[in-house]
Write a protein that holds these residues in place. Structure first.
Motif, PDB file in Angstrom:
ATOM      1  N   GLU A  40       0.821  -1.204   0.000  1.00 14.17           N
ATOM      2  CA  GLU A  40       0.000   0.000   0.000  1.00 14.17           C
ATOM      3  C   GLU A  40       0.858   1.258   0.000  1.00 14.17           C
ATOM      4  OE1 GLU A  40      -3.488   2.206   2.659  1.00 14.17           O
ATOM      5  OE2 GLU A  40      -3.101   0.066   2.945  1.00 14.17           O
ATOM      6  N   MET A  41       1.969   1.221   0.717  1.00 18.00           N
ATOM      7  CA  MET A  41       2.873   2.379   0.726  1.00 18.00           C
ATOM      8  C   MET A  41       3.434   2.637  -0.670  1.00 18.00           C
ATOM      9  SD  MET A  41       4.953   1.946   4.310  1.00 18.00           S
ATOM     10  CE  MET A  41       4.248   0.877   5.556  1.00 18.00           C
ATOM     11  N   GLN A  42       3.770   1.563  -1.381  1.00 15.74           N
ATOM     12  CA  GLN A  42       4.280   1.730  -2.742  1.00 15.74           C
ATOM     13  C   GLN A  42       3.226   2.379  -3.640  1.00 15.74           C
ATOM     14  OE1 GLN A  42       5.394  -2.469  -2.840  1.00 15.74           O
ATOM     15  NE2 GLN A  42       7.465  -1.898  -3.439  1.00 15.74           N
ATOM     16  N   VAL A  43       1.979   1.965  -3.481  1.00 14.36           N
ATOM     17  CA  VAL A  43       0.896   2.571  -4.260  1.00 14.36           C
ATOM     18  C   VAL A  43       0.729   4.046  -3.893  1.00 14.36           C
ATOM     19  CG1 VAL A  43      -1.599   2.549  -4.658  1.00 14.36           C
ATOM     20  CG2 VAL A  43      -0.333   0.396  -4.604  1.00 14.36           C
ATOM     21  N   LYS A  44       0.768   4.353  -2.614  1.00 16.54           N
ATOM     22  CA  LYS A  44       0.601   5.742  -2.168  1.00 16.54           C
ATOM     23  C   LYS A  44       1.764   6.630  -2.618  1.00 16.54           C
ATOM     24  CE  LYS A  44      -2.600   5.712   1.747  1.00 16.54           C
ATOM     25  NZ  LYS A  44      -3.475   4.663   1.241  1.00 16.54           N
ATOM     26  N   LEU A  45       2.971   6.070  -2.656  1.00 16.18           N
ATOM     27  CA  LEU A  45       4.105   6.828  -3.202  1.00 16.18           C
ATOM     28  C   LEU A  45       3.877   7.120  -4.686  1.00 16.18           C
ATOM     29  CD1 LEU A  45       7.027   4.946  -1.436  1.00 16.18           C
ATOM     30  CD2 LEU A  45       6.682   7.423  -1.312  1.00 16.18           C
ATOM     31  N   LYS A  46       3.408   6.122  -5.414  1.00 14.45           N
ATOM     32  CA  LYS A  46       3.144   6.296  -6.848  1.00 14.45           C
ATOM     33  C   LYS A  46       2.055   7.331  -7.093  1.00 14.45           C
ATOM     34  CE  LYS A  46       2.090   3.648 -11.039  1.00 14.45           C
ATOM     35  NZ  LYS A  46       1.811   2.295 -11.592  1.00 14.45           N
ATOM     36  N   ASN A  47       1.053   7.350  -6.217  1.00 15.68           N
ATOM     37  CA  ASN A  47      -0.071   8.280  -6.370  1.00 15.68           C
ATOM     38  C   ASN A  47       0.184   9.652  -5.756  1.00 15.68           C
ATOM     39  OD1 ASN A  47      -1.458   6.212  -7.625  1.00 15.68           O
ATOM     40  ND2 ASN A  47      -2.637   5.636  -5.813  1.00 15.68           N
ATOM     41  N   GLU A  49       0.543  10.322  -2.580  1.00 14.72           N
ATOM     42  CA  GLU A  49      -0.209  10.482  -1.333  1.00 14.72           C
ATOM     43  C   GLU A  49       0.692  10.497  -0.103  1.00 14.72           C
ATOM     44  OE1 GLU A  49      -3.881   7.999  -1.207  1.00 14.72           O
ATOM     45  OE2 GLU A  49      -3.180   7.337  -3.175  1.00 14.72           O
ATOM     46  N   ILE A  50       1.911  10.008  -0.216  1.00 15.63           N
ATOM     47  CA  ILE A  50       2.902  10.105   0.853  1.00 15.63           C
ATOM     48  C   ILE A  50       4.235  10.510   0.240  1.00 15.63           C
ATOM     49  CG2 ILE A  50       1.775   8.453   2.408  1.00 15.63           C
ATOM     50  CD1 ILE A  50       3.780   6.328   1.494  1.00 15.63           C
ATOM     51  N   ASP A  51       5.130  10.993   1.094  1.00 16.34           N
ATOM     52  CA  ASP A  51       6.438  11.464   0.634  1.00 16.34           C
ATOM     53  C   ASP A  51       7.568  10.513   1.015  1.00 16.34           C
ATOM     54  OD1 ASP A  51       5.362  14.110  -0.186  1.00 16.34           O
ATOM     55  OD2 ASP A  51       5.045  14.350   1.972  1.00 16.34           O
ATOM     56  N   VAL A  52       7.392   9.809   2.113  1.00 15.76           N
ATOM     57  CA  VAL A  52       8.432   8.927   2.637  1.00 15.76           C
ATOM     58  C   VAL A  52       7.735   7.821   3.420  1.00 15.76           C
ATOM     59  CG1 VAL A  52       8.708  10.340   4.734  1.00 15.76           C
ATOM     60  CG2 VAL A  52      10.589   8.865   3.993  1.00 15.76           C
ATOM     61  N   CYS A  53       8.410   6.676   3.562  1.00 14.73           N
ATOM     62  CA  CYS A  53       7.823   5.581   4.338  1.00 14.73           C
ATOM     63  C   CYS A  53       8.918   4.733   4.953  1.00 14.73           C
ATOM     64  CB  CYS A  53       6.910   4.720   3.470  1.00 14.73           C
ATOM     65  SG  CYS A  53       7.781   3.767   2.196  1.00 14.73           S
ATOM     66  N   SER A  70       8.785   5.580  -8.471  1.00 11.83           N
ATOM     67  CA  SER A  70       8.109   6.550  -7.608  1.00 11.83           C
ATOM     68  C   SER A  70       8.774   6.705  -6.248  1.00 11.83           C
ATOM     69  CB  SER A  70       6.643   6.149  -7.417  1.00 11.83           C
ATOM     70  OG  SER A  70       6.551   4.809  -6.972  1.00 11.83           O
ATOM     71  N   TYR A  71       9.884   6.013  -6.026  1.00  8.83           N
ATOM     72  CA  TYR A  71      10.622   6.141  -4.769  1.00  8.83           C
ATOM     73  C   TYR A  71      12.028   5.592  -4.955  1.00  8.83           C
ATOM     74  CZ  TYR A  71       9.844   1.107  -4.232  1.00  8.83           C
ATOM     75  OH  TYR A  71       9.823  -0.248  -4.440  1.00  8.83           O
ATOM     76  N   LYS A  72      12.889   5.896  -4.007  1.00  8.54           N
ATOM     77  CA  LYS A  72      14.197   5.257  -3.870  1.00  8.54           C
ATOM     78  C   LYS A  72      14.513   5.138  -2.387  1.00  8.54           C
ATOM     79  CE  LYS A  72      16.502   6.586  -8.206  1.00  8.54           C
ATOM     80  NZ  LYS A  72      17.722   7.185  -8.800  1.00  8.54           N
ATOM     81  N   LEU A  73      15.460   4.284  -2.057  1.00  5.59           N
ATOM     82  CA  LEU A  73      15.889   4.142  -0.673  1.00  5.59           C
ATOM     83  C   LEU A  73      16.611   5.402  -0.225  1.00  5.59           C
ATOM     84  CD1 LEU A  73      17.348   0.502  -0.789  1.00  5.59           C
ATOM     85  CD2 LEU A  73      15.030   1.200  -0.155  1.00  5.59           C
ATOM     86  N   VAL A  74      16.310   5.839   1.000  1.00  6.71           N
ATOM     87  CA  VAL A  74      17.008   7.008   1.559  1.00  6.71           C
ATOM     88  C   VAL A  74      17.633   6.685   2.914  1.00  6.71           C
ATOM     89  CG1 VAL A  74      15.609   8.714   0.345  1.00  6.71           C
ATOM     90  CG2 VAL A  74      14.873   7.909   2.612  1.00  6.71           C
ATOM     91  N   GLY A  75      17.481   5.448   3.364  1.00 13.43           N
ATOM     92  CA  GLY A  75      18.080   5.105   4.648  1.00 13.43           C
ATOM     93  C   GLY A  75      17.766   3.684   5.062  1.00 13.43           C
ATOM     94  N   GLY A 111       3.504  -7.819  -5.215  1.00  8.67           N
ATOM     95  CA  GLY A 111       4.775  -7.188  -4.913  1.00  8.67           C
ATOM     96  C   GLY A 111       4.989  -6.900  -3.446  1.00  8.67           C
ATOM     97  N   SER A 112       4.023  -7.248  -2.608  1.00  8.38           N
ATOM     98  CA  SER A 112       4.134  -6.986  -1.172  1.00  8.38           C
ATOM     99  C   SER A 112       5.109  -7.952  -0.514  1.00  8.38           C
ATOM    100  CB  SER A 112       2.766  -7.132  -0.514  1.00  8.38           C
ATOM    101  OG  SER A 112       2.351  -8.493  -0.569  1.00  8.38           O
ATOM    102  N   GLY A 113       5.477  -7.651   0.727  1.00  7.32           N
ATOM    103  CA  GLY A 113       6.331  -8.556   1.477  1.00  7.32           C
ATOM    104  C   GLY A 113       5.708  -9.923   1.653  1.00  7.32           C
TER     105      GLY A 113
END
Length: 292
Positions: A40-47, A49-53, A70-75, A111-113
């Protein structure tokens, strides 16, 4: 930009984030709960709806290897593996992992865990091509539990201690577990989220993580917080704390972790192999995280 929108899942691993959120009181960021987990976080990043997770390392890396942009690792966040429970219905016919060959596993999202670890389980058990699990998307945790009890799916995989209260109550049963062969939680962000904003957030979160991971906090403070917020039994929280360790330098990504995880995901058939070596900058925002 306005307040940072932080995607999270209701799991005890995120306790330091919740403690920071209570202190911040919505001044610099807001929590956006994602009951469907990393998918769900991946979907929200794509849409947008969130900036970081803070999400599962394997699913994040698999998404990036499979072309998500729609995202990359930052930490990094957790340095220990995750114990995934293998869960079936209270009255289901399944009693052992070996009986699950070729059956339908419930997953939260593609694609989820929960899907990635089902494939890893199949790899570790040595199941043949004909014995691979099928998948049924059920969404959130409650529909997954309902599905195994209705006999629509054989099992689903979810974090052990999150599921244990439902086993204790008799709603579902454990029939095994599988551990991730990688550090289990990482931090990811959208490419459009300013590096300075992310750096400030990570710097703010780090002392809460370090304190939560300390020997003194583990004795009582951590147990009190997790039992109070999540309602877990004290003995379960004490047992869980013996198994988990947080990173103390968040704004780093270990290249070996990325590449080792990719190797397992390729063997499990979750991502397709490529010719040559993948560019690490496909996976990491190097303007935020140092690659080590």
């Amino acid at each position: 930009m306005s307040r940072l929108r932080v995607g999270w899942h209701r799991e005890h691993f995120l306790s330091p984030l919740l403690q920071l959120a209570a202190k911040d009181n919505g001044e610099t960021f807001e929590l956006v709960e994602c009951p469907g987990g990393t998918g769900e976080m991946q979907v929200k990043l794509k849409n947008g709806e969130i900036d970081v997770c803070i999400a599962l390392t394997d699913a994040l890396i698999a998404g990036l290897a499979n072309g998500q942009t729609s995202y990359k690792l930052v930490g990094r966040y957790i340095s220990s593996p995750l114990r995934w429970a293998i869960i079936t219905g209270k009255d289901s016919k399944y009693q052992s992992v070996d009986e699950l060959k070729g059956t339908t596993f419930g997953i939260s999202r593609l694609g989820s865990g929960s899907q990635v670890m089902a494939s890893v389980l199949s790899l570790q058990e040595g199941w043949s091509e004909l014995e691979q699990p099928q998948f049924k998307v059920n969404g959130q945790f409650k529909p997954l539990r309902d599905s195994v009890n209705a006999g629509e799916t054989s099992v689903f995989l979810w974090e052990w201690f999150t599921t244990k209260p439902y086993v204790d109550s008799g709603e579902v049963r454990f029939i095994g577990s599988v551990y991730t062969p990688w550090p289990c939680w990482s931090i990811a962000a959208a490419p459009s989220t300013p590096a300075s904003t992310l750096s400030t957030f990570l710097s703010s979160l780090q002392p809460y993580v370090v304190n939560f991971d300390s020997a003194s906090a583990r004795e009582k403070e951590d147990v009190d917080f997790v039992t109070g917020y999540f309602g877990h039994k004290r003995e379960d929280v004490i047992e869980w704390l013996k198994t988990v360790k947080w990173e103390h330098r968040l704004a780093k990504v270990e290249e070996k972790v990325v590449r080792d995880t990719l190797s397992v995901l390729e063997k499990a058939g979750v991502v397709q192999p490529v010719e040559g070596e993948r560019d690490i900058e496909t996976f990491v925002r190097t303007d935020v995280a140092k690659v080590v």
